[in-house]
Design an enzyme around this catalytic site. Structure first.
Site, PDB file in Angstrom:
ATOM      1  N   CYS A   3       0.796  -1.234   0.000  1.00  6.33           N
ATOM      2  CA  CYS A   3       0.000   0.000   0.000  1.00  6.33           C
ATOM      3  C   CYS A   3       0.825   1.280   0.000  1.00  6.33           C
ATOM      4  O   CYS A   3       0.791   2.035  -0.969  1.00  6.33           O
ATOM      5  CB  CYS A   3      -0.930   0.001   1.214  1.00  6.33           C
TER       6      CYS A   3
HETATM    7  N1  LIG Z   1      -2.912  -6.025   2.037  1.00  5.08           N
HETATM    8  C1  LIG Z   1      -3.273  -4.905   2.634  1.00  5.08           C
HETATM    9  O1  LIG Z   1      -2.874  -4.641   3.752  1.00  5.08           O
HETATM   10  C2  LIG Z   1      -4.238  -3.934   1.961  1.00  5.08           C
HETATM   11  C3  LIG Z   1      -4.822  -2.926   2.745  1.00  5.08           C
HETATM   12  C4  LIG Z   1      -5.709  -2.063   2.164  1.00  5.08           C
HETATM   13  C5  LIG Z   1      -5.996  -2.163   0.811  1.00  5.08           C
HETATM   14  N2  LIG Z   1      -5.411  -3.142   0.061  1.00  5.08           N
HETATM   15  C6  LIG Z   1      -5.772  -3.240  -1.354  1.00  5.08           C
HETATM   16  O2  LIG Z   1      -6.657  -4.332  -1.531  1.00  5.08           O
HETATM   17  C7  LIG Z   1      -6.439  -4.936  -2.812  1.00  5.08           C
HETATM   18  C8  LIG Z   1      -6.131  -6.403  -2.644  1.00  5.08           C
HETATM   19  O3  LIG Z   1      -4.925  -6.528  -1.950  1.00  5.08           O
HETATM   20  P1  LIG Z   1      -4.533  -7.851  -1.180  1.00  5.08           P
HETATM   21  O4  LIG Z   1      -3.396  -7.466  -0.298  1.00  5.08           O
HETATM   22  O5  LIG Z   1      -5.728  -8.480  -0.577  1.00  5.08           O
HETATM   23  O6  LIG Z   1      -4.008  -8.732  -2.409  1.00  5.08           O
HETATM   24  P2  LIG Z   1      -3.712 -10.320  -2.388  1.00  5.08           P
HETATM   25  O7  LIG Z   1      -2.703 -10.526  -3.446  1.00  5.08           O
HETATM   26  O8  LIG Z   1      -3.423 -10.751  -0.992  1.00  5.08           O
HETATM   27  O9  LIG Z   1      -5.081 -10.982  -2.812  1.00  5.08           O
HETATM   28  C9  LIG Z   1      -5.650 -10.818  -4.066  1.00  5.08           C
HETATM   29  C10 LIG Z   1      -6.361 -12.111  -4.451  1.00  5.08           C
HETATM   30  O10 LIG Z   1      -7.015 -11.868  -5.680  1.00  5.08           O
HETATM   31  C11 LIG Z   1      -6.911 -13.047  -6.474  1.00  5.08           C
HETATM   32  N3  LIG Z   1      -7.175 -12.688  -7.867  1.00  5.08           N
HETATM   33  C12 LIG Z   1      -6.360 -12.075  -8.755  1.00  5.08           C
HETATM   34  N4  LIG Z   1      -6.986 -11.894  -9.918  1.00  5.08           N
HETATM   35  C13 LIG Z   1      -8.241 -12.400  -9.780  1.00  5.08           C
HETATM   36  C14 LIG Z   1      -9.369 -12.508 -10.640  1.00  5.08           C
HETATM   37  N5  LIG Z   1      -9.351 -12.020 -11.876  1.00  5.08           N
HETATM   38  N6  LIG Z   1     -10.474 -13.109 -10.153  1.00  5.08           N
HETATM   39  C15 LIG Z   1     -10.505 -13.607  -8.900  1.00  5.08           C
HETATM   40  N7  LIG Z   1      -9.479 -13.529  -8.044  1.00  5.08           N
HETATM   41  C16 LIG Z   1      -8.363 -12.928  -8.475  1.00  5.08           C
HETATM   42  C17 LIG Z   1      -5.515 -13.547  -6.173  1.00  5.08           C
HETATM   43  O11 LIG Z   1      -5.370 -14.907  -6.510  1.00  5.08           O
HETATM   44  C18 LIG Z   1      -5.430 -13.291  -4.665  1.00  5.08           C
HETATM   45  O12 LIG Z   1      -5.891 -14.399  -3.912  1.00  5.08           O
HETATM   46  C19 LIG Z   1      -5.322  -4.138  -3.468  1.00  5.08           C
HETATM   47  O13 LIG Z   1      -5.889  -3.142  -4.261  1.00  5.08           O
HETATM   48  C20 LIG Z   1      -4.620  -3.508  -2.288  1.00  5.08           C
HETATM   49  O14 LIG Z   1      -3.958  -2.312  -2.641  1.00  5.08           O
HETATM   50  C21 LIG Z   1      -4.558  -4.043   0.620  1.00  5.08           C
END
Ligand SMILES: NC(=O)c1ccc[n+]([C@@H]2O[C@H](COP(=O)([O-])OP(=O)(O)OC[C@H]3O[C@@H](n4cnc5c(N)ncnc54)[C@H](O)[C@@H]3O)[C@@H](O)[C@H]2O)c1
Length: 437
Positions: free
Chosen positions: A274
């Site tokens: 992030c």
């Molecule tokens: N990790 C954090 O602390 C955090 C905090 C706030 C916001 N975010 C935001 O949230 C979003 C997700 O981040 P995350 O950390 O959960 O990512 P992540 O990589 O942990 O999880 C994403 C998931 O999406 C799946 N995926 C990818 N393409 C896909 C598709 N087309 N259809 C279905 N599933 C699919 C992946 O396999 C994975 O399991 C990002 O935009 C990130 O910036 C993350």
């Protein structure tokens, strides 16, 4: 038919079904929370291994312990599938897929677009779609509105779209998804209202804003605020070092001011999915309007140079001890991007590791949360943190200040030279010569 009223009733009565696209750090905690609040939840992911593990009731996310997930799976409240067709039966669909930057620093909307395209054949009247992935202001409107119109729906009448930023702070023992207020903005007031009605059922507090674009901007502002203030703290560390002042003492003392100041701490660089990334979305968006985001660029420059600065300090420490970095044995202690989590994404420890290795140091690492990590196209494995391993090092470098699972007493007893970039050993006694960032 009043689709909004019907959806609100289903939400209140918990008969609405919830789908979550992307079951990662953000999606899985949301799926668990919705299920714990009484909704039946179906998660969709492209990762077959993750699907199987969820359906066995097994978690792969530290903030969602298996004992909290398993009963929900056993009661049929959470299930996972690779098949997007399952979303045809959902009333609410959350999208929590990755939004990285590509190699040139521009937003990569590929995952969001792929999710929307896969969802498109399964849209139906009365559905609420909420994007939670962090992104540039205007994304929801730019990407979702045309797709929905093309599919024959009228947003705000027979289908609703909103953006609600995920503010989860992995590893935070006090604030999780439930007690962190949820900001919500719809493409239309009706979209805001139904999204608000959904989150009111699952979180303690909902904060509606005037539009999806405003909700997107709130998230970017929060993370830009952090990136810039950490940049200032990092520059303060460099300034204090040149002036022979202890930066930690300054931040701690300034932090006693009960108003108008909020402490931010220096470190070996910015990490995580992030803080180093999100300001880049705004910078990119503003570049398209020919506006230069100077604060963001300055903070990015300072923060991204921290690993190099840490390595320079390591060289100086070794030099003072009559050693060259080339051939010195250095152990990095803690490599995840922040304490007490297992996430290595964008971790500055990886940069520090690679920079040391390229200067000829014999580098190894220990991290109780990360058994292996990718460095310079190969896999490094965590070594055990025992007396012999520590004694064998010319220098131990604390890159991540895990508060649990690390015996700092042992490190201070056995290490010769210790560079603590996180101030975690302050006040602890030992024979090691300790230098703080
Ligand atoms: N990790 C954090 O602390 C955090 C905090 C706030 C916001 N975010 C935001 O949230 C979003 C997700 O981040 P995350 O950390 O959960 O990512 P992540 O990589 O942990 O999880 C994403 C998931 O999406 C799946 N995926 C990818 N393409 C896909 C598709 N087309 N259809 C279905 N599933 C699919 C992946 O396999 C994975 O399991 C990002 O935009 C990130 O910036 C993350």
């Amino acid at each position: 038919m009043d689709f909004a009223a019907r959806l609100k009733t289903a939400l209140r009565e918990k008969t609405a079904r919830v789908g979550v696209i992307g079951l990662g750090y953000v999606g899985l905690p949301m799926a668990r929370l919705a299920a714990e609040s009484g909704f039946q939840v179906t998660g969709v992911d492209v990762d077959a291994d993750r699907i199987q593990r969820i359906n066995r009731g097994e978690s792969y996310i530290l903030d969602v312990p298996t004992p909290s997930l398993k009963p929900l799976v056993e009661r049929g409240l959470v299930k996972a599938t690779e098949d997007y067709a399952a979303l045809a039966g959902m009333d609410v669909v959350l999208i929590t897929v990755p939004t990285p930057l590509n190699k040139t620093g521009d937003p990569d909307m590929g995952y969001v677009i792929a999710a929307m395209e896969s969802l498109k054949p399964h849209l139906h009247q009365g559905m609420l779609i909420i994007l939670e992935s962090t992104t540039y202001p205007g994304t929801t409107e730019d990407l979702f509105l045309p797709a929905i119109r093309e599919a024959g729906f009228t947003e705000g009448e027979d289908l609703f779209v909103a953006f609600s930023p995920e503010r989860v702070d992995p590893g935070n023992p006090k604030y999780g998804v439930k007690n962190t207020p949820k900001v919500v903005g719809g493409l239309t007031p009706a979209g805001t209202e139904v999204a608000e009605a959904f989150y009111r059922e699952i979180v303690d507090k909902v904060v509606p804003v005037s539009s999806a674009t405003s909700a997107e901007m709130v998230k970017i502002y929060e993370n830009t605020f952090r990136a810039i203030n950490i940049g200032l703290a990092n520059e303060l560390a460099i300034i204090c070092n040149l002036l022979g002042i202890d930066v930690w003492e300054i931040v701690e003392a300034a932090g006693t001011k009960p108003f108008g100041f909020m402490p931010f701490y220096p470190g070996p660089g910015l990490g995580g999915h992030c803080i180093p990334i999100d300001p880049g979305y705004l910078a990119w968006r503003m570049r398209t309007l020919k506006y230069k985001t100077r604060f963001i660029e300055l903070a990015t420059e300072v923060n991204s140079k921290m690993p190099e600065w840490v390595v320079t300090r390591v060289m100086e420490m070794l030099n003072d001890a009559g050693k060259a970095i080339n051939g010195s044995r250095i152990l990095l202690l803690g490599v995840s991007y922040k304490s007490d989590i297992d996430d290595l994404r964008e971790s500055p420890a990886i940069d520090v590791y690679e920079l040391l290795q390229r200067r000829g140091a014999k580098v190894c690492y220990h991290d109780p949360y990360c058994p292996n990590m990718q460095v310079d196209h190969s896999t490094a494995e965590s070594v055990p943190l025992d007396a012999k391993t520590i004694r064998d090092q010319d220098l131990v470098l604390i890159t991540t200040g895990h508060r649990q699972r690390v015996d700092y007493g042992l490190v201070l007893r056995e290490a010769r030279l210790l560079f603590d970039t996180r101030n975690v050993t302050r006040g602890m006694k030992g024979k090691a010569k300790v230098v703080y960032l």
